[in-house]
Structures are given as C-alpha cells and as structure tokens.
Design a protein around this motif. Structure first.
Motif, PDB file in Angstrom:
ATOM      1  N   LEU A 193       7.480  47.355  24.878  1.00 60.00           N
ATOM      2  CA  LEU A 193       8.370  47.348  23.716  1.00 60.00           C
ATOM      3  C   LEU A 193       7.584  47.441  22.412  1.00 60.00           C
ATOM      4  O   LEU A 193       7.978  48.153  21.485  1.00 60.00           O
ATOM      5  CB  LEU A 193       9.250  46.098  23.718  1.00 60.00           C
ATOM      6  CG  LEU A 193      10.334  46.058  24.782  1.00 60.00           C
ATOM      7  CD1 LEU A 193      11.027  44.699  24.779  1.00 60.00           C
ATOM      8  CD2 LEU A 193      11.347  47.172  24.569  1.00 60.00           C
ATOM      9  N   VAL A 194       6.460  46.720  22.337  1.00 67.56           N
ATOM     10  CA  VAL A 194       5.626  46.769  21.131  1.00 67.56           C
ATOM     11  C   VAL A 194       5.052  48.181  20.958  1.00 67.56           C
ATOM     12  O   VAL A 194       5.057  48.724  19.840  1.00 67.56           O
ATOM     13  CB  VAL A 194       4.501  45.716  21.183  1.00 67.56           C
ATOM     14  CG1 VAL A 194       3.479  45.931  20.080  1.00 67.56           C
ATOM     15  CG2 VAL A 194       5.094  44.314  21.085  1.00 67.56           C
ATOM     16  N   ALA A 195       4.590  48.800  22.030  1.00 67.59           N
ATOM     17  CA  ALA A 195       4.053  50.155  21.948  1.00 67.59           C
ATOM     18  C   ALA A 195       5.135  51.138  21.493  1.00 67.59           C
ATOM     19  O   ALA A 195       4.871  52.019  20.659  1.00 67.59           O
ATOM     20  CB  ALA A 195       3.477  50.582  23.299  1.00 67.59           C
ATOM     21  N   VAL A 249       7.528  54.602  17.304  1.00 67.51           N
ATOM     22  CA  VAL A 249       8.711  55.002  16.533  1.00 67.51           C
ATOM     23  C   VAL A 249       8.460  54.810  15.040  1.00 67.51           C
ATOM     24  O   VAL A 249       8.805  55.661  14.222  1.00 67.51           O
ATOM     25  CB  VAL A 249       9.945  54.195  16.998  1.00 67.51           C
ATOM     26  CG1 VAL A 249      11.111  54.371  16.054  1.00 67.51           C
ATOM     27  CG2 VAL A 249      10.338  54.604  18.406  1.00 67.51           C
ATOM     28  N   THR A 250       7.831  53.708  14.676  1.00 68.03           N
ATOM     29  CA  THR A 250       7.556  53.408  13.271  1.00 68.03           C
ATOM     30  C   THR A 250       6.612  54.443  12.659  1.00 68.03           C
ATOM     31  O   THR A 250       6.827  54.887  11.533  1.00 68.03           O
ATOM     32  CB  THR A 250       6.969  51.997  13.122  1.00 68.03           C
ATOM     33  OG1 THR A 250       7.907  51.055  13.637  1.00 68.03           O
ATOM     34  CG2 THR A 250       6.679  51.653  11.671  1.00 68.03           C
ATOM     35  N   ALA A 280      12.932  53.640  13.453  1.00 67.84           N
ATOM     36  CA  ALA A 280      13.043  52.195  13.618  1.00 67.84           C
ATOM     37  C   ALA A 280      13.564  51.894  15.014  1.00 67.84           C
ATOM     38  O   ALA A 280      14.417  52.605  15.530  1.00 67.84           O
ATOM     39  CB  ALA A 280      13.986  51.615  12.574  1.00 67.84           C
ATOM     40  N   LEU A 281      13.031  50.856  15.613  1.00 69.73           N
ATOM     41  CA  LEU A 281      13.487  50.387  16.911  1.00 69.73           C
ATOM     42  C   LEU A 281      14.018  48.985  16.726  1.00 69.73           C
ATOM     43  O   LEU A 281      13.349  48.133  16.133  1.00 69.73           O
ATOM     44  CB  LEU A 281      12.333  50.380  17.921  1.00 69.73           C
ATOM     45  CG  LEU A 281      12.647  49.795  19.292  1.00 69.73           C
ATOM     46  CD1 LEU A 281      13.566  50.743  20.057  1.00 69.73           C
ATOM     47  CD2 LEU A 281      11.372  49.565  20.080  1.00 69.73           C
ATOM     48  N   ARG A 282      15.215  48.756  17.188  1.00 72.88           N
ATOM     49  CA  ARG A 282      15.824  47.434  17.058  1.00 72.88           C
ATOM     50  C   ARG A 282      16.554  47.115  18.352  1.00 72.88           C
ATOM     51  O   ARG A 282      17.401  47.879  18.799  1.00 72.88           O
ATOM     52  CB  ARG A 282      16.807  47.412  15.896  1.00 72.88           C
ATOM     53  CG  ARG A 282      17.482  46.076  15.725  1.00 72.88           C
ATOM     54  CD  ARG A 282      18.539  46.147  14.624  1.00 72.88           C
ATOM     55  NE  ARG A 282      19.346  44.953  14.636  1.00 72.88           N
ATOM     56  CZ  ARG A 282      19.177  43.927  13.816  1.00 72.88           C
ATOM     57  NH1 ARG A 282      18.235  43.970  12.918  1.00 72.88           N
ATOM     58  NH2 ARG A 282      19.964  42.889  13.892  1.00 72.88           N
ATOM     59  N   LEU A 292      11.008  43.009  16.731  1.00 69.67           N
ATOM     60  CA  LEU A 292      11.887  43.829  17.561  1.00 69.67           C
ATOM     61  C   LEU A 292      13.370  43.641  17.246  1.00 69.67           C
ATOM     62  O   LEU A 292      14.183  44.485  17.597  1.00 69.67           O
ATOM     63  CB  LEU A 292      11.627  43.532  19.041  1.00 69.67           C
ATOM     64  CG  LEU A 292      10.212  43.889  19.518  1.00 69.67           C
ATOM     65  CD1 LEU A 292       9.975  43.370  20.926  1.00 69.67           C
ATOM     66  CD2 LEU A 292       9.979  45.387  19.443  1.00 69.67           C
ATOM     67  N   CYS A 293      13.703  42.529  16.604  1.00 69.54           N
ATOM     68  CA  CYS A 293      15.094  42.245  16.224  1.00 69.54           C
ATOM     69  C   CYS A 293      15.102  41.729  14.793  1.00 69.54           C
ATOM     70  O   CYS A 293      15.364  40.550  14.553  1.00 69.54           O
ATOM     71  CB  CYS A 293      15.706  41.203  17.151  1.00 69.54           C
ATOM     72  SG  CYS A 293      15.689  41.634  18.876  1.00 69.54           S
ATOM     73  N   PRO A 294      14.778  42.568  13.823  1.00 72.76           N
ATOM     74  CA  PRO A 294      14.657  42.109  12.435  1.00 72.76           C
ATOM     75  C   PRO A 294      15.912  41.382  11.944  1.00 72.76           C
ATOM     76  O   PRO A 294      17.029  41.793  12.235  1.00 72.76           O
ATOM     77  CB  PRO A 294      14.455  43.406  11.640  1.00 72.76           C
ATOM     78  CG  PRO A 294      14.073  44.436  12.628  1.00 72.76           C
ATOM     79  CD  PRO A 294      14.613  44.010  13.943  1.00 72.76           C
TER      80      PRO A 294
END
Length: 60
Positions: free
Chosen positions: A12-14, A19-20, A25-27, A48-50
């Motif tokens: 998920l971090v990768a 994406v960034t 943006a990934l949420r 991951l969930c701002p």
C-alpha cells in the motif's frame, strides 16, 4: 478485508508513493476496524486515509 500484514502494508505504501509521484492521490476508505487499528499502530493511517486519524482511537 479483516487483516493486513507487513507485506500488505508495504504494498500500500509503495502504491501510494507511485500514485503521488504521478500527481495522483490514493485514499483507502471503508476499512474494517481491525485494519484501521493496524494501520494506526504502524503510523500509516494518516498517510493512507488522510483526515481520519483524529477520529480513530484504537480500541481493545
């Protein structure tokens, strides 16, 4: 999903970084509470969930 291990978190971090870099943006949304707690404990929830970290308190 009711569980995520360190490999899943790393993936998920990768994905979030990839994406960034490309201007996106990934949420993550609608997480199971156990996954939310795991991401919180790993310090990844805000990335991951701002905007949700302040609403989440790990529960027993």
């Amino acid at each position: 999903m009711a569980f995520i291990d360190s490999t899943g978190m790393g993936t998920l971090v990768a994905c979030q970084r990839a994406v960034t870099v490309r201007g996106g943006a990934l949420r993550l949304e609608n997480l199971a509470s156990v996954v939310r707690r795991q991401l919180f404990a790993a310090g990844l929830l805000d990335m991951l969930c701002p905007g949700t970290e302040d609403r989440v308190a790990p529960s027993n």
